[in-house]
Design a protein around this motif. Structure first.
Motif, PDB file in Angstrom:
ATOM      1  N   VAL A 208      49.295  42.404  28.855  1.00 16.01           N
ATOM      2  CA  VAL A 208      48.922  41.098  28.333  1.00 16.01           C
ATOM      3  C   VAL A 208      47.567  41.248  27.664  1.00 16.01           C
ATOM      4  O   VAL A 208      46.600  41.702  28.292  1.00 16.01           O
ATOM      5  CB  VAL A 208      48.856  40.033  29.449  1.00 16.01           C
ATOM      6  N   PHE A 209      47.508  40.878  26.386  1.00 15.05           N
ATOM      7  CA  PHE A 209      46.266  40.922  25.614  1.00 15.05           C
ATOM      8  C   PHE A 209      45.762  39.493  25.474  1.00 15.05           C
ATOM      9  O   PHE A 209      46.511  38.608  25.058  1.00 15.05           O
ATOM     10  CB  PHE A 209      46.508  41.533  24.236  1.00 15.05           C
ATOM     11  N   ASN A 210      44.513  39.290  25.821  1.00 11.79           N
ATOM     12  CA  ASN A 210      43.896  37.968  25.749  1.00 11.79           C
ATOM     13  C   ASN A 210      42.881  37.948  24.616  1.00 11.79           C
ATOM     14  O   ASN A 210      42.069  38.863  24.497  1.00 11.79           O
ATOM     15  CB  ASN A 210      43.227  37.635  27.087  1.00 11.79           C
ATOM     16  N   TYR A 211      42.952  36.910  23.803  1.00 11.25           N
ATOM     17  CA  TYR A 211      42.073  36.770  22.641  1.00 11.25           C
ATOM     18  C   TYR A 211      41.373  35.419  22.671  1.00 11.25           C
ATOM     19  O   TYR A 211      41.925  34.434  23.153  1.00 11.25           O
ATOM     20  CB  TYR A 211      42.868  36.835  21.336  1.00 11.25           C
ATOM     21  N   VAL A 212      40.185  35.386  22.098  1.00  9.76           N
ATOM     22  CA  VAL A 212      39.512  34.143  21.741  1.00  9.76           C
ATOM     23  C   VAL A 212      39.247  34.272  20.253  1.00  9.76           C
ATOM     24  O   VAL A 212      38.470  35.127  19.817  1.00  9.76           O
ATOM     25  CB  VAL A 212      38.201  33.939  22.528  1.00  9.76           C
ATOM     26  N   GLY A 213      39.951  33.460  19.469  1.00 14.61           N
ATOM     27  CA  GLY A 213      39.924  33.638  18.021  1.00 14.61           C
ATOM     28  C   GLY A 213      40.564  34.962  17.685  1.00 14.61           C
ATOM     29  O   GLY A 213      41.677  35.259  18.114  1.00 14.61           O
ATOM     30  N   THR A 214      39.863  35.822  16.971  1.00 13.25           N
ATOM     31  CA  THR A 214      40.384  37.148  16.639  1.00 13.25           C
ATOM     32  C   THR A 214      39.769  38.233  17.516  1.00 13.25           C
ATOM     33  O   THR A 214      40.069  39.406  17.344  1.00 13.25           O
ATOM     34  CB  THR A 214      40.105  37.479  15.159  1.00 13.25           C
ATOM     35  N   THR A 215      38.906  37.853  18.459  1.00 11.94           N
ATOM     36  CA  THR A 215      38.247  38.817  19.331  1.00 11.94           C
ATOM     37  C   THR A 215      39.095  39.065  20.573  1.00 11.94           C
ATOM     38  O   THR A 215      39.420  38.131  21.312  1.00 11.94           O
ATOM     39  CB  THR A 215      36.855  38.303  19.765  1.00 11.94           C
ATOM     40  N   GLN A 216      39.443  40.338  20.778  1.00 11.03           N
ATOM     41  CA  GLN A 216      40.244  40.685  21.948  1.00 11.03           C
ATOM     42  C   GLN A 216      39.351  40.752  23.175  1.00 11.03           C
ATOM     43  O   GLN A 216      38.298  41.365  23.167  1.00 11.03           O
ATOM     44  CB  GLN A 216      40.950  42.021  21.755  1.00 11.03           C
ATOM     45  N   GLY A 217      39.816  40.094  24.222  1.00  9.58           N
ATOM     46  CA  GLY A 217      39.114  40.128  25.500  1.00  9.58           C
ATOM     47  C   GLY A 217      39.773  41.099  26.446  1.00  9.58           C
ATOM     48  O   GLY A 217      40.174  42.195  26.051  1.00  9.58           O
ATOM     49  N   GLU A 218      39.960  40.667  27.677  1.00 10.23           N
ATOM     50  CA  GLU A 218      40.552  41.501  28.702  1.00 10.23           C
ATOM     51  C   GLU A 218      42.023  41.806  28.420  1.00 10.23           C
ATOM     52  O   GLU A 218      42.745  40.972  27.898  1.00 10.23           O
ATOM     53  CB  GLU A 218      40.470  40.767  30.043  1.00 10.23           C
ATOM     54  N   THR A 219      42.430  43.008  28.793  1.00 14.93           N
ATOM     55  CA  THR A 219      43.837  43.395  28.748  1.00 14.93           C
ATOM     56  C   THR A 219      44.309  43.592  30.178  1.00 14.93           C
ATOM     57  O   THR A 219      43.668  44.299  30.948  1.00 14.93           O
ATOM     58  CB  THR A 219      44.030  44.702  27.949  1.00 14.93           C
ATOM     59  N   ASP A 220      45.402  42.943  30.523  1.00 14.98           N
ATOM     60  CA  ASP A 220      45.972  43.075  31.862  1.00 14.98           C
ATOM     61  C   ASP A 220      47.242  43.904  31.788  1.00 14.98           C
ATOM     62  O   ASP A 220      48.069  43.701  30.904  1.00 14.98           O
ATOM     63  CB  ASP A 220      46.319  41.692  32.438  1.00 14.98           C
ATOM     64  N   THR A 221      47.393  44.833  32.710  1.00 16.66           N
ATOM     65  CA  THR A 221      48.628  45.594  32.829  1.00 16.66           C
ATOM     66  C   THR A 221      49.371  45.053  34.039  1.00 16.66           C
ATOM     67  O   THR A 221      48.841  45.054  35.147  1.00 16.66           O
ATOM     68  CB  THR A 221      48.341  47.100  32.989  1.00 16.66           C
ATOM     69  N   LEU A 222      50.591  44.574  33.804  1.00 23.14           N
ATOM     70  CA  LEU A 222      51.377  43.938  34.861  1.00 23.14           C
ATOM     71  C   LEU A 222      52.431  44.893  35.410  1.00 23.14           C
ATOM     72  O   LEU A 222      52.762  45.900  34.783  1.00 23.14           O
ATOM     73  CB  LEU A 222      52.038  42.675  34.324  1.00 23.14           C
ATOM     74  N   ASN A 223      52.983  44.538  36.547  1.00 22.56           N
ATOM     75  CA  ASN A 223      54.075  45.280  37.191  1.00 22.56           C
ATOM     76  C   ASN A 223      53.707  46.716  37.538  1.00 22.56           C
ATOM     77  O   ASN A 223      54.567  47.592  37.566  1.00 22.56           O
ATOM     78  CB  ASN A 223      55.331  45.290  36.311  1.00 22.56           C
TER      79      ASN A 223
END
Length: 163
Positions: free
Chosen positions: A45-60
């Protein structure tokens, strides 16, 4: 000499035309989907605010069951063990006209408050090859709004041998 040059150019043109048509054949893409089961290799899961990428979560990461996505030639599909839950969800699938998006009505049980999800209703095909497939869902369209929060879910699959 001129005649052989003209024949060579004509033959080259015919072969080039044939190869370019062969690449655009929509059945080739359908065949990649349906040639065998796809096992989930990673879920991010890639989280963005506007076009800036924030934290990336790896699931499962601690899932001990195989999650298998199958596409059938009759446009039905199944997903086994979605979200690491013992289940087999069924639905239908199709491709967008430009064959860049997977559209599926498959409904899976998940761990959210609602208890179910249609994870592949509008799915961008990032990569599709003989042995790998990468799909993105969520809010993958970039925005000019600097404070807009976006979430992109990326499913990476590897093809398994038919059993």
């Amino acid at each position: 000499m001129k005649r052989s040059a003209i024949l060579f150019i004509a033959a080259f043109f015919v072969i080039s035309l044939y190869n370019s048509c062969k690449k655009d054949d929509p059945t080739n893409i359908r065949n990649l989907f349906t040639a065998g089961p796809w096992e989930l290799a990673s879920l991010q899961v890639f989280n963005y605010v506007g076009t800036t990428q924030g934290e990336t979560d790896t699931l499962n990461t601690d899932c001990d069951v195989k999650q298998i996505f199958r596409f059938n030639a009759d446009n039905t599909c199944t997903y086994e063990n979605y979200s690491c839950l013992d289940q087999t969800a069924t639905g239908t699938w199709s491709l967008s006209r430009d064959r860049l998006y997977l559209i599926s009505d498959i409904t899976c049980q998940d761990t959210s408050a609602s208890g179910s999800i249609q994870p592949f209703t509008n799915t961008k095909i990032l990569n599709l090859g003989q042995y790998s497939m990468v799909l993105q869902t969520g809010d993958f369209q970039e925005t000019n709004q600097p404070n807009r929060v976006r979430r992109v879910v990326q499913y990476s699959f590897i093809r398994q041998r038919n059993n």
